[in-house]
Design an enzyme around this catalytic site. Structure first.
Site, PDB file in Angstrom:
ATOM      1  N   ARG A  38       0.813  -1.214   0.000  1.00 39.84           N
ATOM      2  CA  ARG A  38       0.000   0.000   0.000  1.00 39.84           C
ATOM      3  C   ARG A  38       0.851   1.271   0.000  1.00 39.84           C
ATOM      4  NH1 ARG A  38      -3.755   2.523   4.429  1.00 39.84           N
ATOM      5  NH2 ARG A  38      -5.308   3.571   3.123  1.00 39.84           N
ATOM      6  N   HIS A  42       0.420   4.433  -2.477  1.00 40.73           N
ATOM      7  CA  HIS A  42       0.172   5.799  -1.993  1.00 40.73           C
ATOM      8  C   HIS A  42       1.311   6.743  -2.339  1.00 40.73           C
ATOM      9  CE1 HIS A  42      -3.438   5.241   0.918  1.00 40.73           C
ATOM     10  NE2 HIS A  42      -3.509   4.403  -0.093  1.00 40.73           N
ATOM     11  N   ASP A  43       2.487   6.210  -2.594  1.00 43.98           N
ATOM     12  CA  ASP A  43       3.566   7.046  -3.116  1.00 43.98           C
ATOM     13  C   ASP A  43       3.279   7.402  -4.582  1.00 43.98           C
ATOM     14  OD1 ASP A  43       5.990   8.380  -3.484  1.00 43.98           O
ATOM     15  OD2 ASP A  43       7.071   6.539  -4.004  1.00 43.98           O
ATOM     16  N   VAL A  46       0.545   9.973  -5.855  1.00 40.12           N
ATOM     17  CA  VAL A  46       0.669  11.372  -5.449  1.00 40.12           C
ATOM     18  C   VAL A  46       1.942  11.946  -6.076  1.00 40.12           C
ATOM     19  CG1 VAL A  46       0.772  12.950  -3.479  1.00 40.12           C
ATOM     20  CG2 VAL A  46      -0.560  10.829  -3.317  1.00 40.12           C
ATOM     21  N   GLY A  48       3.606  10.910  -8.569  1.00 39.38           N
ATOM     22  CA  GLY A  48       4.547   9.912  -9.082  1.00 39.38           C
ATOM     23  C   GLY A  48       5.325   9.178  -8.000  1.00 39.38           C
ATOM     24  N   ASP A  50       8.082   8.805  -6.130  1.00 38.64           N
ATOM     25  CA  ASP A  50       9.250   9.616  -5.795  1.00 38.64           C
ATOM     26  C   ASP A  50       9.528   9.637  -4.295  1.00 38.64           C
ATOM     27  OD1 ASP A  50       7.117  11.043  -4.886  1.00 38.64           O
ATOM     28  OD2 ASP A  50       7.527  12.867  -6.030  1.00 38.64           O
ATOM     29  N   SER A  52       7.807  10.658  -2.014  1.00 44.75           N
ATOM     30  CA  SER A  52       7.266  11.839  -1.316  1.00 44.75           C
ATOM     31  C   SER A  52       6.491  11.424  -0.071  1.00 44.75           C
ATOM     32  CB  SER A  52       6.360  12.650  -2.251  1.00 44.75           C
ATOM     33  OG  SER A  52       5.327  11.835  -2.782  1.00 44.75           O
ATOM     34  N   ASN A  70      -3.891   8.698   4.638  1.00 42.89           N
ATOM     35  CA  ASN A  70      -2.650   8.143   5.185  1.00 42.89           C
ATOM     36  C   ASN A  70      -2.578   8.160   6.704  1.00 42.89           C
ATOM     37  OD1 ASN A  70      -1.777   7.796   2.551  1.00 42.89           O
ATOM     38  ND2 ASN A  70      -0.615   9.723   2.501  1.00 42.89           N
ATOM     39  N   HIS A 169      -6.222  -5.725  -2.377  1.00 37.69           N
ATOM     40  CA  HIS A 169      -6.981  -5.978  -1.148  1.00 37.69           C
ATOM     41  C   HIS A 169      -7.172  -7.465  -0.873  1.00 37.69           C
ATOM     42  CE1 HIS A 169      -8.781  -1.629  -1.170  1.00 37.69           C
ATOM     43  NE2 HIS A 169      -7.485  -1.657  -0.889  1.00 37.69           N
ATOM     44  N   THR A 170      -6.444  -8.309  -1.542  1.00 36.82           N
ATOM     45  CA  THR A 170      -6.383  -9.722  -1.165  1.00 36.82           C
ATOM     46  C   THR A 170      -5.506  -9.922   0.073  1.00 36.82           C
ATOM     47  OG1 THR A 170      -5.786 -11.952  -1.906  1.00 36.82           O
ATOM     48  CG2 THR A 170      -4.433 -10.172  -2.769  1.00 36.82           C
ATOM     49  N   ASP A 215      -9.901  -9.727   2.871  1.00 34.90           N
ATOM     50  CA  ASP A 215     -10.590 -10.865   2.242  1.00 34.90           C
ATOM     51  C   ASP A 215     -10.491 -12.065   3.183  1.00 34.90           C
ATOM     52  OD1 ASP A 215      -8.282 -12.406   1.790  1.00 34.90           O
ATOM     53  OD2 ASP A 215      -8.356 -12.245  -0.389  1.00 34.90           O
ATOM     54  N   ASP A 222      -3.795 -14.089  -3.134  1.00 37.45           N
ATOM     55  CA  ASP A 222      -4.486 -15.066  -3.990  1.00 37.45           C
ATOM     56  C   ASP A 222      -5.705 -14.378  -4.604  1.00 37.45           C
ATOM     57  OD1 ASP A 222      -6.302 -14.774  -1.926  1.00 37.45           O
ATOM     58  OD2 ASP A 222      -5.952 -16.758  -1.066  1.00 37.45           O
TER      59      ASP A 222
HETATM   60  C1  HEM Z   1      -9.376   1.214  -5.709  1.00 34.65           C
HETATM   61  C2  HEM Z   1      -9.252   2.183  -4.821  1.00 34.65           C
HETATM   62  C3  HEM Z   1      -8.762   1.920  -3.431  1.00 34.65           C
HETATM   63  C4  HEM Z   1      -9.359   2.335  -2.293  1.00 34.65           C
HETATM   64  C5  HEM Z   1     -10.628   3.168  -2.186  1.00 34.65           C
HETATM   65  C6  HEM Z   1      -8.584   1.819  -1.197  1.00 34.65           C
HETATM   66  C7  HEM Z   1      -8.870   2.035   0.146  1.00 34.65           C
HETATM   67  C8  HEM Z   1      -8.284   1.385   1.197  1.00 34.65           C
HETATM   68  C9  HEM Z   1      -8.664   1.511   2.577  1.00 34.65           C
HETATM   69  C10 HEM Z   1      -9.770   2.425   3.093  1.00 34.65           C
HETATM   70  C11 HEM Z   1      -7.883   0.680   3.294  1.00 34.65           C
HETATM   71  C12 HEM Z   1      -7.926   0.491   4.813  1.00 34.65           C
HETATM   72  C13 HEM Z   1      -7.156   1.635   5.453  1.00 34.65           C
HETATM   73  C14 HEM Z   1      -7.349   1.732   6.948  1.00 34.65           C
HETATM   74  O1  HEM Z   1      -8.010   0.910   7.551  1.00 34.65           O
HETATM   75  O2  HEM Z   1      -6.805   2.676   7.529  1.00 34.65           O
HETATM   76  C15 HEM Z   1      -6.984   0.024   2.383  1.00 34.65           C
HETATM   77  C16 HEM Z   1      -6.041  -0.916   2.737  1.00 34.65           C
HETATM   78  C17 HEM Z   1      -5.175  -1.485   1.852  1.00 34.65           C
HETATM   79  N1  HEM Z   1      -5.018  -1.170   0.523  1.00 34.65           N
HETATM   80 FE1  HEM Z   1      -6.289  -0.074  -0.575  1.00 34.65          FE
HETATM   81  N2  HEM Z   1      -7.528   1.104  -1.682  1.00 34.65           N
HETATM   82  C18 HEM Z   1      -7.591   1.140  -3.048  1.00 34.65           C
HETATM   83  C19 HEM Z   1      -6.682   0.572  -3.919  1.00 34.65           C
HETATM   84  C20 HEM Z   1      -5.557  -0.126  -3.539  1.00 34.65           C
HETATM   85  C21 HEM Z   1      -4.506  -0.533  -4.426  1.00 34.65           C
HETATM   86  C22 HEM Z   1      -4.436  -0.192  -5.915  1.00 34.65           C
HETATM   87  C23 HEM Z   1      -3.619  -1.233  -3.676  1.00 34.65           C
HETATM   88  C24 HEM Z   1      -2.324  -1.889  -4.109  1.00 34.65           C
HETATM   89  C25 HEM Z   1      -2.124  -2.388  -5.290  1.00 34.65           C
HETATM   90  C26 HEM Z   1      -4.130  -1.266  -2.329  1.00 34.65           C
HETATM   91  C27 HEM Z   1      -3.547  -1.934  -1.279  1.00 34.65           C
HETATM   92  C28 HEM Z   1      -4.040  -1.946   0.004  1.00 34.65           C
HETATM   93  C29 HEM Z   1      -3.546  -2.846   1.031  1.00 34.65           C
HETATM   94  C30 HEM Z   1      -2.487  -3.914   0.833  1.00 34.65           C
HETATM   95  C31 HEM Z   1      -4.238  -2.540   2.213  1.00 34.65           C
HETATM   96  C32 HEM Z   1      -4.034  -3.157   3.587  1.00 34.65           C
HETATM   97  C33 HEM Z   1      -2.896  -2.412   4.285  1.00 34.65           C
HETATM   98  C34 HEM Z   1      -2.539  -2.922   5.654  1.00 34.65           C
HETATM   99  O3  HEM Z   1      -3.044  -3.928   6.125  1.00 34.65           O
HETATM  100  O4  HEM Z   1      -1.689  -2.240   6.276  1.00 34.65           O
HETATM  101  N3  HEM Z   1      -5.292  -0.551  -2.267  1.00 34.65           N
HETATM  102  N4  HEM Z   1      -7.236   0.479   1.107  1.00 34.65           N
HETATM  103 CA   LIG Z   2      -6.177 -13.277   0.058  1.00 38.39          CA
END
Ligand code: HEM
Ligand SMILES: [Ca+2]
Length: 296
Positions: A38, A42-43, A46, A48, A50, A52, A70, A169-170, A215, A222
């Site tokens: 993640r 998030h880098d 925003v 690119g 970099d 930041s 963040n 989000h897997t 998930d 997966d």
């Molecule tokens: C499609 C739009 C997306 C939204 C709206 C979104 C939103 C979120 C939110 C709200 C969380 C939970 C944050 C918290 O509880 O503080 C989260 C967790 C996470 N997101 Fe996303 N996300 C998106 C796309 C992505 C993408 C593209 C990736 C990576 C390829 C990603 C990877 C992750 C991961 C791995 C977590 C779990 C982090 C942890 O357990 O520390 N997300 N996301």
């Molecule tokens: Ca999974």
């Protein structure tokens, strides 16, 4: 431009140092792999890729760490610091923080059972950060499908790429406050038994920071995330928007049935994400401390 062998003569051990640190961080805490994936996202979204996102606030700018998406949410900064410290010992001033983030994300996914993708290297580090860009460019979990498509299209991604990247989000966890409205608003598309089980740890008020897995196999990379969406068991509103609205249903379906296709497409989309406006040549710098601009 970026190249996969960028450090092969300037710091030949760079990739093995990063990989070793990631596997040890993940063996002490599997969730760290999710957090590092993640952090790279998030880098890159925003201004690119970099690094930041790693800069602390300064008197010249407010950094990205305290922006809504963040704050109290991003994790893994200490793991990046410890990798940077090891790399500075081995090859001082050579490996950028932005490249560390990109490789750490890839190695995290591999360590959790996922796919491997190419990470071209040679990104340099920003000398500024943007709180405002972090607030406006990172998608909110309350967005509907059209807004999700638009947030990713602003960065050059298709709807299919938005769907496959959401497959990140897997792995990992989300706080109750990011999905509560989905549990208590009866217009949501959600499996009722699944909603009841999430409610146990996410009451209608209080417990904002209680965690739920994203998930049903959140320690493993997966395609369960997509199977869960088909079963109306997406955790975030933004997750479930990808299935049930028509236009992206067939993409979700195909990933739910074919994890090989998910892995291949995810890897391609991650390489593309990692190429978002990198600083190269004499732009930016190689930070010696990922949290601070050199000389500050
Ligand atoms: C499609 C739009 C997306 C939204 C709206 C979104 C939103 C979120 C939110 C709200 C969380 C939970 C944050 C918290 O509880 O503080 C989260 C967790 C996470 N997101 Fe996303 N996300 C998106 C796309 C992505 C993408 C593209 C990736 C990576 C390829 C990603 C990877 C992750 C991961 C791995 C977590 C779990 C982090 C942890 O357990 O520390 N997300 N996301
Ligand atoms: Ca999974």
């Amino acid at each position: 431009q970026l190249s996969t062998n960028f450090y092969s003569s300037s710091c030949p051990s760079a990739l093995s140092i990063i990989q070793g640190a990631i596997s040890s961080a993940i063996s002490s805490e599997p969730r760290m792999g999710a957090s590092l994936l993640r952090l790279h996202f998030h880098d890159c979204f925003v201004n690119g890729c970099d690094a930041s996102v790693l800069l602390d606030d300064t008197s010249n700018f407010k950094g990205e760490k305290t922006a809504g998406p963040n704050s109290n949410s991003l994790r893994g900064y200490e793991v990046i610091d410890s990798i940077k410290t090891q790399l500075e010992k081995q090859c001082p001033g050579v490996v950028s923080c932005a490249d560390i983030l990109a490789v750490a994300a890839r190695d995290s996914v591999v360590a959790l059972g996922g796919t491997r993708w190419n990470v071209p290297l040679g990104r340099r580090d920003a000398t500024t950060a943007s709180f405002d860009a972090a607030e406006s460019n990172l998608p909110s979990p309350f967005l509907d499908l059209a807004a999700l498509i638009s947030a990713f299209s602003n960065k050059g991604f298709t709807a299919q790429e938005m769907v496959v990247l959401s497959g990140g989000h897997t792995i990992g966890q989300a706080r109750c406050l990011t999905f509560r409205t989905r549990l208590y608003d009866n217009t949501e598309s959600i499996d009722s038994a699944f909603a009841s089980s999430l409610k146990q740890n996410c009451p209608s008020s209080g417990g904002d920071d209680n965690l739920s897995p994203l998930d049903e196999s959140a320690g493993t990379f997966d395609n369960t995330y997509f199977k869960n969406l088909v079963g109306k068991k997406g955790v975030l509103h933004s997750d479930q928007q990808l299935f049930g609205n028509g236009s992206t249903d067939s993409i979700v379906n195909s990933y739910s049935l074919d994890s090989g296709k998910f892995f291949t497409d995810f890897g391609k989309a991650m390489t593309k994400m990692g190429n978002l406006s990198p600083l190269t040549g004499s732009n930016g710098e190689i930070r010696t401390n990922c949290r601070k601009i050199n000389g500050s």
